[in-house]
Design an enzyme around this catalytic site. Structure first.
Site, PDB file in Angstrom:
ATOM      1  N   GLU A  12     -45.183 -27.955  27.268  1.00 57.17           N
ATOM      2  CA  GLU A  12     -46.595 -27.915  26.876  1.00 57.17           C
ATOM      3  C   GLU A  12     -46.822 -28.644  25.552  1.00 57.17           C
ATOM      4  O   GLU A  12     -47.850 -29.292  25.351  1.00 57.17           O
ATOM      5  CB  GLU A  12     -47.080 -26.466  26.711  1.00 57.17           C
ATOM      6  N   ASN A  67     -40.989 -22.897  26.590  1.00 60.98           N
ATOM      7  CA  ASN A  67     -42.254 -22.726  27.310  1.00 60.98           C
ATOM      8  C   ASN A  67     -43.291 -22.145  26.371  1.00 60.98           C
ATOM      9  O   ASN A  67     -42.977 -21.373  25.469  1.00 60.98           O
ATOM     10  CB  ASN A  67     -42.116 -21.796  28.513  1.00 60.98           C
ATOM     11  N   TYR A  81     -50.628 -15.506  27.330  1.00 63.90           N
ATOM     12  CA  TYR A  81     -50.582 -14.214  28.009  1.00 63.90           C
ATOM     13  C   TYR A  81     -51.143 -13.167  27.050  1.00 63.90           C
ATOM     14  O   TYR A  81     -50.620 -12.996  25.952  1.00 63.90           O
ATOM     15  CB  TYR A  81     -49.145 -13.836  28.375  1.00 63.90           C
ATOM     16  N   ARG A  82     -52.187 -12.466  27.481  1.00 61.07           N
ATOM     17  CA  ARG A  82     -52.829 -11.485  26.604  1.00 61.07           C
ATOM     18  C   ARG A  82     -51.838 -10.402  26.154  1.00 61.07           C
ATOM     19  O   ARG A  82     -50.869 -10.102  26.868  1.00 61.07           O
ATOM     20  CB  ARG A  82     -54.000 -10.837  27.325  1.00 61.07           C
ATOM     21  N   ASP A 130     -61.463  -8.423  32.837  1.00 66.43           N
ATOM     22  CA  ASP A 130     -60.779  -9.703  33.015  1.00 66.43           C
ATOM     23  C   ASP A 130     -61.722 -10.843  33.404  1.00 66.43           C
ATOM     24  O   ASP A 130     -62.921 -10.651  33.570  1.00 66.43           O
ATOM     25  CB  ASP A 130     -59.665  -9.533  34.061  1.00 66.43           C
ATOM     26  N   TRP A 134     -47.308 -11.320  30.798  1.00 67.58           N
ATOM     27  CA  TRP A 134     -47.034 -12.513  31.608  1.00 67.58           C
ATOM     28  C   TRP A 134     -46.938 -12.051  33.042  1.00 67.58           C
ATOM     29  O   TRP A 134     -46.183 -11.137  33.381  1.00 67.58           O
ATOM     30  CB  TRP A 134     -45.784 -13.256  31.141  1.00 67.58           C
TER      31      TRP A 134
HETATM   32  C1  FMN Z   1     -58.006 -16.746  27.800  1.00 66.78           C
HETATM   33  C2  FMN Z   1     -56.861 -16.751  28.762  1.00 66.78           C
HETATM   34  C3  FMN Z   1     -56.090 -15.620  28.948  1.00 66.78           C
HETATM   35  C4  FMN Z   1     -55.027 -15.600  29.842  1.00 66.78           C
HETATM   36  N1  FMN Z   1     -54.296 -14.462  29.991  1.00 66.78           N
HETATM   37  C5  FMN Z   1     -53.230 -14.457  30.822  1.00 66.78           C
HETATM   38  C6  FMN Z   1     -52.428 -13.288  30.943  1.00 66.78           C
HETATM   39  O1  FMN Z   1     -52.697 -12.262  30.321  1.00 66.78           O
HETATM   40  N2  FMN Z   1     -51.352 -13.335  31.771  1.00 66.78           N
HETATM   41  C7  FMN Z   1     -51.019 -14.462  32.475  1.00 66.78           C
HETATM   42  O2  FMN Z   1     -50.017 -14.450  33.180  1.00 66.78           O
HETATM   43  N3  FMN Z   1     -51.784 -15.580  32.397  1.00 66.78           N
HETATM   44  C8  FMN Z   1     -52.867 -15.605  31.574  1.00 66.78           C
HETATM   45  N4  FMN Z   1     -53.635 -16.731  31.464  1.00 66.78           N
HETATM   46  C9  FMN Z   1     -53.304 -17.908  32.294  1.00 66.78           C
HETATM   47  C10 FMN Z   1     -52.072 -18.644  31.772  1.00 66.78           C
HETATM   48  O3  FMN Z   1     -52.222 -18.948  30.418  1.00 66.78           O
HETATM   49  C11 FMN Z   1     -51.846 -19.908  32.576  1.00 66.78           C
HETATM   50  O4  FMN Z   1     -51.577 -19.536  33.908  1.00 66.78           O
HETATM   51  C12 FMN Z   1     -50.720 -20.781  32.033  1.00 66.78           C
HETATM   52  O5  FMN Z   1     -50.669 -21.978  32.767  1.00 66.78           O
HETATM   53  C13 FMN Z   1     -49.379 -20.102  32.104  1.00 66.78           C
HETATM   54  O6  FMN Z   1     -48.402 -20.962  31.584  1.00 66.78           O
HETATM   55  P1  FMN Z   1     -46.925 -21.004  32.170  1.00 66.78           P
HETATM   56  O7  FMN Z   1     -46.994 -21.714  33.497  1.00 66.78           O
HETATM   57  O8  FMN Z   1     -46.176 -21.798  31.142  1.00 66.78           O
HETATM   58  O9  FMN Z   1     -46.449 -19.615  32.309  1.00 66.78           O
HETATM   59  C14 FMN Z   1     -54.720 -16.763  30.573  1.00 66.78           C
HETATM   60  C15 FMN Z   1     -55.492 -17.903  30.399  1.00 66.78           C
HETATM   61  C16 FMN Z   1     -56.557 -17.906  29.511  1.00 66.78           C
HETATM   62  C17 FMN Z   1     -57.378 -19.149  29.354  1.00 66.78           C
HETATM   63 MN    MN Z   2     -45.164 -23.686  31.279  1.00 65.51          MN
END
Ligand code: FMN
Ligand code: MN
Length: 484
Positions: free
Chosen positions: A233, A167, A171-172, A282, A185
């Site tokens: 991805e 995956n 996630y910041r 945020d 996450w």
């Molecule tokens: C700039 C930016 C920062 C993000 N920061 C976070 C974060 O800190 N935590 C989080 O859970 N999702 C964050 N997201 C959203 C996730 O990247 C997004 O939900 C992604 O689809 C998660 O992938 P996954 O389904 O593989 O977990 C962020 C998105 C962007 C564009």
């Molecule tokens: Mn995913």
């Protein structure tokens, strides 16, 4: 059209007048945020800070306009990608030789999907097992009330402990010290699910993680895609760029990272170790509250000699993430339509910061259909977070928020047409009764049918006749007005 790496993207942006280099010393503590915020609100260019008080330059706002999103994904309109996806979804068994020939380009397109494992790559130009520190990078302290500095555009790689499937999520990561960060996450995301499952299995004490900062734009963008867990991805990135993503094995684990990455942080999260993270200014435009999240321990950093540090800021909309989210909206519409064929279009206006508002137009043909669509969206991947869903008829242009407000407000009897539902809520929502759990609102603003118990007559929207319009086009000009 694809980019080899982030540098190729920067050259393309610069060539198209979409990038400004800033050689002044600008502080990653708040000052770069103020630059980036002003630039995006003014429709300005991407910014490349050559002296962010660090030897590593910083790139920000690279995706922060419709045009730059198109350049990033190598298209002249994001709809081209939606059309490509629709083309695959509509694939029919070929009926003859001609049909078969027509399929060939599609088959070669599919070849690009599979990542390619390579032996090495630019991300390995410098390998540091010791003596590294995050303090060498221009990591932003974004807003005055933030809990510290945050890596804002990381691609976080982990593996499903059961299937071994990769995956990649964005996630910041809050910097705790030179070798340690938070791992933000949220509960509903894939990284968190891998962590929970590994912890439940009880066999391991740590979870290997690799973080790539900066890669070619399609690969970087893929980290935010709300894909179902089974879809990689990096495969999707290969589809987007039309060229396999080259992946290289990490030094300290079996995880793979894009070979073209700028900077790679390898390490682990200890199962069970949590630490306070946040607050963080945020993308809701509010500070998200501090909370406990896992801790990422860096064991090794690999990087290019001339690495670019990729960053973004989020805050009061619209920011860079609005343009990234808009591209997702366009790309995912055809996928949503396979399950919900009545959906004509969707729009997530900037003010709704993705999860607060989704406007949906449908071709309604049976009673209760608008409500069915709401409930389907509440059950669809990350669209489950949609706090308010407004469903309108197909003649309403949902990209035009003022048209939606006008028609929807006319069409509703609030008590009858608004329904509430309880369910999972975005972790960033600060108003829900409990973290991650609360109510959602669906508004059925479609024309009401007799079969829905509406027995009054339903009026038409006012429109001038075409014939009069044509006549007045001519008269209008002759009266001395500029033609429309
Ligand atoms: C700039 C930016 C920062 C993000 N920061 C976070 C974060 O800190 N935590 C989080 O859970 N999702 C964050 N997201 C959203 C996730 O990247 C997004 O939900 C992604 O689809 C998660 O992938 P996954 O389904 O593989 O977990 C962020 C998105 C962007 C564009
Ligand atoms: Mn995913």
């Amino acid at each position: 059209m694809y980019f080899e790496d982030l540098h190729g993207f920067v050259r393309a942006l610069e060539g198209k007048g979409e990038l400004k280099r800033i050689s002044l010393t600008v502080d990653p503590y708040l000052e770069i945020t103020e630059f980036a915020d002003r630039a995006v609100k003014a429709g300005g260019p991407a910014l490349l800070f050559e002296n962010p008080k660090s030897a590593t330059p910083l790139l920000i706002n690279a995706f922060a306009s419709k045009k730059r999103m198109e350049i990033a994904l190598g298209v002249s309109d994001i709809e081209e990608i939606a059309t490509r996806i629709s083309g695959f979804l509509a694939l029919q068994q070929p009926q003859g030789l001609l049909d078969k020939l027509k399929l060939l380009p599609k088959i070669s397109e599919l070849n690009a999907v599979f990542p390619k494992r390579v032996g090495s790559g630019p991300c390995k130009e410098v390998i540091q097992h010791t003596g590294f520190s995050l303090d060498d990078l221009p990591i932003l302290h974004c807003w005055p009330g933030d809990g510290g500095r945050f890596i804002t555009l990381p691609m976080v790689f982990s593996r499903d402990p059961d299937s071994g499937k990769r995956n990649c999520g964005m996630y910041r990561m809050q910097v705790f010290d030179g070798q340690t960060t938070g791992m933000h996450w949220q509960k509903h995301k894939q990284g968190a699910e891998h962590y929970r499952r590994l912890a439940a299995a009880g066999k391991e004490t740590r979870m290997p993680i690799a973080v790539a900062i900066g890669a070619d734009p399609a690969t970087l963008f893929s980290a935010i895609l709300p894909l179902p867990p089974a879809i990689d991805e990096i495969m999707f990135a290969g589809f987007l760029r039309g060229k396999p993503v080259e992946m290289v094995k990490c030094e300290t684990s079996d995880l793979e990272v894009p070979a073209n990455a700028e900077i790679v942080l390898e390490g682990h999260v200890n199962l069970g170790e949590l630490r306070r993270e946040g607050p963080f200014g945020d993308h809701t435009g509010f500070y998200s509250l501090d909370d406990d999240y896992p801790v990422f321990h860096i064991e090794c950093i690999t990087r290019r000699k001339k690495a670019l540090y990729a960053a973004t800021i989020v805050g009061p909309p619209p920011m860079e993430d609005y343009y990234m989210g808009k591209a997702i909206e366009r790309i995912f519409l055809p996928l949503m339509q396979t399950q919900l064929p009545e959906v004509r279009d969707i729009c997530m206006p900037a003010e709704g910061v993705f999860h607060n508002l989704i406007l949906v137009s449908i071709r309604k043909s049976y009673p209760g259909q608008a409500r069915k669509v709401m409930h389907a969206i509440w059950g669809l991947g990350q669209a489950m977070f949609s706090k308010c869903i407004v469903v309108v008829d197909e003649d309403v242009d949902v990209q035009n928020v003022s048209e939606v407000a006008w028609k929807a407000l006319n069409n509703i009897d609030p008590e009858r047409d608004i329904e509430f539902s309880l369910g999972p809520i975005d972790s960033l929502d600060h108003a829900s009764r409990l973290p991650n759990y609360g109510s959602k609102m669906g508004v059925d603003a479609t024309t009401k049918f007799k079969t829905e118990g509406f027995t009054r007559r339903w009026p038409n929207v006012i429109q001038m006749s075409g014939e009069v319009k044509e006549r007045v086009d001519d008269l209008w000009r002759r009266a001395g007005f500029a033609s429309r």
